[in-house]
Design a protein around this motif. Sequence first.
Motif, PDB file in Angstrom:
ATOM      1  N   ALA A 194      63.367  65.587  35.846  1.00 58.32           N
ATOM      2  CA  ALA A 194      62.342  64.550  35.934  1.00 58.32           C
ATOM      3  C   ALA A 194      62.448  63.628  34.741  1.00 58.32           C
ATOM      4  CB  ALA A 194      60.950  65.177  35.991  1.00 58.32           C
ATOM      5  N   GLY A 195      61.834  62.446  34.869  1.00 59.15           N
ATOM      6  CA  GLY A 195      61.933  61.493  33.780  1.00 59.15           C
ATOM      7  C   GLY A 195      60.744  60.562  33.677  1.00 59.15           C
ATOM      8  N   LEU A 196      60.654  59.877  32.520  1.00 62.02           N
ATOM      9  CA  LEU A 196      59.678  58.829  32.264  1.00 62.02           C
ATOM     10  C   LEU A 196      60.460  57.560  31.971  1.00 62.02           C
ATOM     11  CD1 LEU A 196      58.544  61.656  30.814  1.00 62.02           C
ATOM     12  CD2 LEU A 196      56.655  60.149  30.209  1.00 62.02           C
ATOM     13  N   ARG A 227      48.501  46.892  36.665  1.00 65.95           N
ATOM     14  CA  ARG A 227      49.399  45.939  36.018  1.00 65.95           C
ATOM     15  C   ARG A 227      49.661  46.289  34.554  1.00 65.95           C
ATOM     16  NH1 ARG A 227      50.611  41.591  39.114  1.00 65.95           N
ATOM     17  NH2 ARG A 227      49.277  41.200  40.923  1.00 65.95           N
ATOM     18  N   SER A 228      48.817  47.143  33.992  1.00 69.50           N
ATOM     19  CA  SER A 228      49.016  47.551  32.598  1.00 69.50           C
ATOM     20  C   SER A 228      49.808  48.853  32.475  1.00 69.50           C
ATOM     21  CB  SER A 228      47.664  47.712  31.901  1.00 69.50           C
ATOM     22  OG  SER A 228      46.939  48.811  32.434  1.00 69.50           O
ATOM     23  N   ALA A 229      50.231  49.430  33.614  1.00 69.14           N
ATOM     24  CA  ALA A 229      51.048  50.651  33.566  1.00 69.14           C
ATOM     25  C   ALA A 229      52.345  50.383  32.822  1.00 69.14           C
ATOM     26  CB  ALA A 229      51.346  51.149  34.981  1.00 69.14           C
ATOM     27  N   GLU A 230      52.818  51.374  32.090  1.00 68.19           N
ATOM     28  CA  GLU A 230      54.001  51.206  31.245  1.00 68.19           C
ATOM     29  C   GLU A 230      55.203  52.019  31.716  1.00 68.19           C
ATOM     30  OE1 GLU A 230      52.674  52.360  27.407  1.00 68.19           O
ATOM     31  OE2 GLU A 230      51.436  50.580  27.096  1.00 68.19           O
ATOM     32  N   TYR A 231      54.959  53.058  32.517  1.00 68.01           N
ATOM     33  CA  TYR A 231      56.036  53.978  32.884  1.00 68.01           C
ATOM     34  C   TYR A 231      56.031  54.291  34.374  1.00 68.01           C
ATOM     35  CZ  TYR A 231      55.940  54.930  27.856  1.00 68.01           C
ATOM     36  OH  TYR A 231      55.954  54.803  26.485  1.00 68.01           O
ATOM     37  N   ILE A 232      57.192  54.704  34.824  1.00 68.32           N
ATOM     38  CA  ILE A 232      57.323  55.364  36.115  1.00 68.32           C
ATOM     39  C   ILE A 232      57.664  56.819  35.838  1.00 68.32           C
ATOM     40  CG2 ILE A 232      58.612  55.509  38.274  1.00 68.32           C
ATOM     41  CD1 ILE A 232      59.341  52.545  37.871  1.00 68.32           C
ATOM     42  N   LEU A 233      56.881  57.735  36.373  1.00 65.32           N
ATOM     43  CA  LEU A 233      57.233  59.154  36.360  1.00 65.32           C
ATOM     44  C   LEU A 233      58.022  59.437  37.637  1.00 65.32           C
ATOM     45  CD1 LEU A 233      53.772  60.703  35.362  1.00 65.32           C
ATOM     46  CD2 LEU A 233      55.575  59.845  33.859  1.00 65.32           C
ATOM     47  N   THR A 234      59.112  60.147  37.520  1.00 68.12           N
ATOM     48  CA  THR A 234      59.926  60.395  38.708  1.00 68.12           C
ATOM     49  C   THR A 234      60.636  61.738  38.624  1.00 68.12           C
ATOM     50  OG1 THR A 234      61.740  59.535  40.082  1.00 68.12           O
ATOM     51  CG2 THR A 234      61.935  59.191  37.705  1.00 68.12           C
ATOM     52  N   LEU A 235      60.807  62.365  39.773  1.00 75.03           N
ATOM     53  CA  LEU A 235      61.722  63.493  39.842  1.00 75.03           C
ATOM     54  C   LEU A 235      63.142  62.970  39.659  1.00 75.03           C
ATOM     55  CD1 LEU A 235      60.184  65.637  42.718  1.00 75.03           C
ATOM     56  CD2 LEU A 235      60.280  66.204  40.286  1.00 75.03           C
ATOM     57  N   GLY A 236      64.014  63.813  39.135  1.00 73.32           N
ATOM     58  CA  GLY A 236      65.362  63.398  38.798  1.00 73.32           C
ATOM     59  C   GLY A 236      66.419  63.958  39.726  1.00 73.32           C
ATOM     60  N   PRO A 237      67.687  63.694  39.428  1.00 78.36           N
ATOM     61  CA  PRO A 237      68.774  64.172  40.274  1.00 78.36           C
ATOM     62  C   PRO A 237      68.766  65.675  40.517  1.00 78.36           C
ATOM     63  CG  PRO A 237      69.593  62.552  38.733  1.00 78.36           C
ATOM     64  CD  PRO A 237      68.183  62.830  38.328  1.00 78.36           C
ATOM     65  N   ALA A 238      68.416  66.472  39.496  1.00 80.73           N
ATOM     66  CA  ALA A 238      68.426  67.931  39.679  1.00 80.73           C
ATOM     67  C   ALA A 238      67.435  68.362  40.739  1.00 80.73           C
ATOM     68  CB  ALA A 238      68.132  68.636  38.357  1.00 80.73           C
ATOM     69  N   ALA A 239      66.262  67.720  40.788  1.00 74.28           N
ATOM     70  CA  ALA A 239      65.267  68.067  41.804  1.00 74.28           C
ATOM     71  C   ALA A 239      65.780  67.731  43.199  1.00 74.28           C
ATOM     72  CB  ALA A 239      63.960  67.327  41.527  1.00 74.28           C
ATOM     73  N   ILE A 240      66.541  66.647  43.308  1.00 80.67           N
ATOM     74  CA  ILE A 240      67.128  66.282  44.593  1.00 80.67           C
ATOM     75  C   ILE A 240      68.223  67.266  44.976  1.00 80.67           C
ATOM     76  CG2 ILE A 240      68.484  64.511  45.797  1.00 80.67           C
ATOM     77  CD1 ILE A 240      67.072  62.437  44.011  1.00 80.67           C
ATOM     78  N   LEU A 241      69.131  67.523  44.046  1.00 85.39           N
ATOM     79  CA  LEU A 241      70.290  68.356  44.345  1.00 85.39           C
ATOM     80  C   LEU A 241      69.923  69.812  44.589  1.00 85.39           C
ATOM     81  CD1 LEU A 241      72.675  66.845  41.649  1.00 85.39           C
ATOM     82  CD2 LEU A 241      72.719  66.400  44.110  1.00 85.39           C
ATOM     83  N   GLN A 242      68.839  70.291  43.968  1.00 85.05           N
ATOM     84  CA  GLN A 242      68.439  71.693  44.111  1.00 85.05           C
ATOM     85  C   GLN A 242      67.478  71.934  45.262  1.00 85.05           C
ATOM     86  OE1 GLN A 242      67.024  72.747  40.186  1.00 85.05           O
ATOM     87  NE2 GLN A 242      69.000  72.291  39.243  1.00 85.05           N
TER      88      GLN A 242
END
Length: 306
Positions: A194-196, A227-242
Amino acid sequence: MNINKSQFTKYVDSNNTWLSKSEIQEFSFTDYGIKPTVLETEAEVGKAMLNELYSTAELKEGDINIALLGGRGAQELHRLLGEIAKTDEQDALLARLNVFTQDALAPMGMGNSLSFVRDFERILGDAFFKKIKSFTPMQTDTDDLEAALIGYLTKMEELGGLDIFFIGHGPEKNHASHLAYIKPFSGAKYHHVAGLIPISSSILEHHISKFKAGGSVVNEKDEKECRSAEYILTLGPAAILQAKKIVQSVVDAETAPAKVQTYANVLNTQLSSDKEELEQQLNANPGLWIRLHSNTKSFVLPNLGL
């Protein structure tokens, strides 16, 4: 839930922060390609996605862990699940579901009408959330987003990982694409769970427009906060691949015509046999990660021109 930060290692690439399990396992970069299933209507795509859930339920005993897809791609699936939840015909199945979100804007109040959580509640309905076993969104209203994300990942790990990752396909510049919100050149590696990621004003504008077009009632206060949000939280490649199974849907090429070319690029790009070059391709076009999963279904409409 026992949250242990030492189980995760943090990586920073430019302003992108990624989390990995401390023990990194080797990964075989095998290209399985994609064989899209073209269906005539969005309703048929929703039914096909639901059937993938049913097939998983038949093959597995106990809990079923899924990541919901936000936006247009899974709205028909969510509508079907909401209707089913109003009856008792699939109560046993619903009671087995541990439901996770896969991305979010942050920081932002969890009650904001422009959050994916509110959109899920609007379409899936109260009955669905009352009948499922658990619902775990990414927390976006905390002073420590990283710690909250680790708590989310810890719960997913303790439950045994995802059985189904319902995923979309987002267009990006230069005919690239994103999966979940893994953005081009964000430095995502195969072991990042996951990432920010810093957010751009154009992404925020697209997000707000998409929610309004989808029927969300948005007030001025919520829009200002979004509109003041600064980040996207997301699952990453490992979550997809696993994940045990990937179920992709691409249904909105009429309103997002760039997807015609970006999806074609994911289908047709020649992946390099050189690991270093392949990693560069994946970084430039994260939509390609889906080709490295051996159990992927991709349901699309004829408007992709396939």
